[in-house]
Scaffold this motif. Sequence first.
Motif, PDB file in Angstrom:
ATOM      1  N   THR A  59       0.946  -1.138   0.180  1.00 53.76           N
ATOM      2  CA  THR A  59       0.138  -0.166  -0.010  1.00 53.76           C
ATOM      3  C   THR A  59       0.843   1.160  -0.047  1.00 53.76           C
ATOM      4  O   THR A  59       0.470   2.323  -0.014  1.00 53.76           O
ATOM      5  N   ASP A 110      -3.190  -8.590   6.667  1.00 61.02           N
ATOM      6  CA  ASP A 110      -4.728  -7.678   7.209  1.00 61.02           C
ATOM      7  C   ASP A 110      -5.271  -8.896   7.086  1.00 61.02           C
ATOM      8  O   ASP A 110      -6.227  -8.816   5.575  1.00 61.02           O
ATOM      9  N   ARG A 168     -11.820   5.018   3.307  1.00 57.95           N
ATOM     10  CA  ARG A 168     -11.804   3.728   4.869  1.00 57.95           C
ATOM     11  C   ARG A 168     -13.205   3.561   5.937  1.00 57.95           C
ATOM     12  O   ARG A 168     -12.550   3.027   6.720  1.00 57.95           O
ATOM     13  N   LYS A 206      -6.158  -0.636  15.200  1.00 57.98           N
ATOM     14  CA  LYS A 206      -5.332   0.583  14.403  1.00 57.98           C
ATOM     15  C   LYS A 206      -6.904   1.839  14.430  1.00 57.98           C
ATOM     16  O   LYS A 206      -7.677   1.160  14.459  1.00 57.98           O
ATOM     17  N   HIS A 207      -6.168   2.851  13.897  1.00 61.83           N
ATOM     18  CA  HIS A 207      -4.958   3.431  12.875  1.00 61.83           C
ATOM     19  C   HIS A 207      -4.886   4.410  14.529  1.00 61.83           C
ATOM     20  O   HIS A 207      -5.843   5.164  14.518  1.00 61.83           O
ATOM     21  N   MET A 250      -1.532  -0.022  16.406  1.00 61.04           N
ATOM     22  CA  MET A 250      -0.711   0.375  14.693  1.00 61.04           C
ATOM     23  C   MET A 250      -1.176   1.421  14.989  1.00 61.04           C
ATOM     24  O   MET A 250      -2.079   2.480  15.117  1.00 61.04           O
ATOM     25  N   ASP A 285       2.079   2.321  10.747  1.00 64.83           N
ATOM     26  CA  ASP A 285       1.129   1.991   9.967  1.00 64.83           C
ATOM     27  C   ASP A 285       2.458   1.721   8.926  1.00 64.83           C
ATOM     28  O   ASP A 285       3.710   2.536   8.866  1.00 64.83           O
ATOM     29  N   GLU A 512      -8.855   1.834   1.072  1.00 68.20           N
ATOM     30  CA  GLU A 512      -7.824   2.837   1.130  1.00 68.20           C
ATOM     31  C   GLU A 512      -7.354   3.529   0.320  1.00 68.20           C
ATOM     32  O   GLU A 512      -7.905   3.172  -0.837  1.00 68.20           O
TER      33      GLU A 512
END
Length: 759
Positions: A59, A110, A168, A206-207, A250, A285, A512
């Motif tokens: 990513t 993930d 997201r 996360k995040h 994260m 991340d 994302e």
Amino acid sequence: MKKTIVIACSVLSMTSVFAQTKTASDAKMNSFVTNLMGKMTTEEKIGQLNLVTPGGTVTGSVVSSDVDNKIRKGQVGGLFGITGPEKIRKAQEIAVNNSRLHIPLIFGLDVIHGHRTIFPIPLGLSASWDMPMIERSAQIAASEATADGLSWVYSPMVDIARDPRWGRIAEGSGEDVYLGSQIAKAMVRGYQGNGYDGRTVMACVKHYALYGAAEAGRDYNSTDMSRIKMFEYYLPPYKAAIDAGVGSVMSSFNDVDGVPATANKWLMTDLLRKQWGFKGFVVTDYTAINEMIDHGIGDLQRVSAEALKAGIDMDMVGEGFLSTTAKSLKEGKVTLQQINDACRRILEAKYKLGLFEDPYRYCNETRYANELLTVENRKAAREFAARSMVLLKNSNNVLPLQKKGTIALIGPLADNQRNMLGTWAVSGDFDKGVTMLQGIKNVAGNDVKVVYAKGCNISDDEEFAKKVNAFGVEIDIDKRSPQAMIDEAVSAAKQSDVVVAVLGEAADMTGESSSMSDISLQPAQKRLLQALKATGKPVVLVLMSGRPMTIVEEDKNMDAILEAWFPGTEAGNAVADVLFGNYNPSGKITASFPRNVGQIPVFYNHKNTGRPYRGGAPKFRSNYLDVSNDPLYPFGYGLSYTTFSYGDVRISKLNPKGNEVVTATVSVSNTGKYAGEEVVQLYITDPVATVTRAVKDLKGFQKISLQPGETKEVTFKITTEELKFYNTDLKYDWEAGDFIIQVGGNSRDVKSAKVNWSK
Ligand code: BGC
């Protein structure tokens, strides 16, 4: 009485035995890790802080190189992006057989909404308001992930999002902090179980933090908010995951209070560890350390040192730690203690996962052969997907459909496998997904004739399609002209009793790096709907999307709208179960649906302002001239094939004092023809306080099921905990006065009662 005492004693003694065992096992872990670290060079310690990916999920702009060699040299602590016991065993063998100290690697991925069996996107799962189901979805994902060689997953994503432009929003649980916190806990419980038994995984919340508040909904953008807002509305879901024992955290890409989260000592150490007592490890991340160069924090050496000092333990992919920490140590920019602390936390995680005892604990070929995408897991996926869908409109009870007659099934998502899984389904196989066409045929039986036509492209815009299709063709632009496709669809509609149009987004239009400034249906789809509507046939819109979309026109023109999100592997079967009434929809949206983009952010727990608009002349009040303040569908909203009625709110005590417990009870009746489930929601308003408060806040919910004609009493317990808020000194407390207790089936339509609570 006696019985109570006996139970209390046994619970007490069990607790202390558990505490003793835990202390003993902690001591054993500590001495193991201390002993191991005693043998490690500083370089080997720094190596443990390095997380690399040989490909797979990419990513960012960097992919790790020379991975095998680095593992041999003790320069890698973990790998992500690879799956399968065979591959993972091979990589683990290099670490265990060929590195000096034989330290096993940790393998992460993930795993976001299911692993091989894909469940609905998290925003969809959240719409079920069904905590046992959400927990179970994480449990199944953990069991599949461990059968696939993994022991660490980058989930749950608990970022509160009030802006559906942000792609997201699909990955989280929507706009509400209370619901988001319950879901965070359920997911951690599901992934981690009661310990790492080989079938559970270490979760990674996360995040951290505030990633969902990216300005203008543009991914990776800056965030800026007051501490009150942060503590009240954005931080609690992370804290809930910590309280549930999440093993790792994260860091987020964005800045918090002007300092990127990844170098933010206040966030990573003062709040997370000192205040919240987090004991696990923190991973960045993807290349988040390196990205701080562009944030303007300094060069790679400097940003890496800042991250380590802030309390980051593991560097995802960027190798800033690996390449600069030894130098920083020599120059006195970081301390050996900081390196030791980070290394210890990573080794502890590996120890807890049982990797030192058996580095191949998660490499079980038999489980791999038998436990992925099983019939039972698919059955669960079908059920979870049906339970996640939200009925937004249903005029004249056009739904459920009858299992007879002719159905025109129209739309670019109607016979489409590629887009059923949604974003972040990295291990999902879209070839295994059930299309709408297939699902409808499976469920409808032989008395239904289905006539299919694609009708339009997801988008006609080639430039746009190119961007969305970065990972494969999701928007497939037909060779036929748009008009030819519409003509075919209209002719199918004319032959049918009812039209089911499956429209919305391609999977990678959310997730994302998939922010959108226009969240309405693509023009090609709108034209198709207009043509279908003009046939005069009833039109049911099945909307597939990873975000609330702006669908005012569709709300006006369609006979029914079912929000199906991205339902996952069993998509078509689950949608058909709902369309034909095998399952009566019970989902409720967890993010408000705006009327237009200009309203964003529009969310239910906004403040009142000094000039609230309460109808009447629209001048000099807080309102728009061209659109109402209210969303199209409010938070918590969703219909059923049956109807529910709510009685008045009955309060056990109207003038409670101090720590008394109050109950609020309502009778909820099923007044329709079908058995159904209802999410009964509790909201509280604090009309007068020393700081301005939201107009209401969700403080509880219960999902109940009712037969036709049945009534149930639903009782909520209210304590002063539910009245607390953060004041300007960031003190979390409640203030005496009136409180409006509200209960209803969504955040707008509630029954209320007032209590006066004194100190
Ligand atoms: C995403 C994370 C993800 C990571 C690893 C990043 O770009 O923001 O959510 O866990 O990549 O794939």
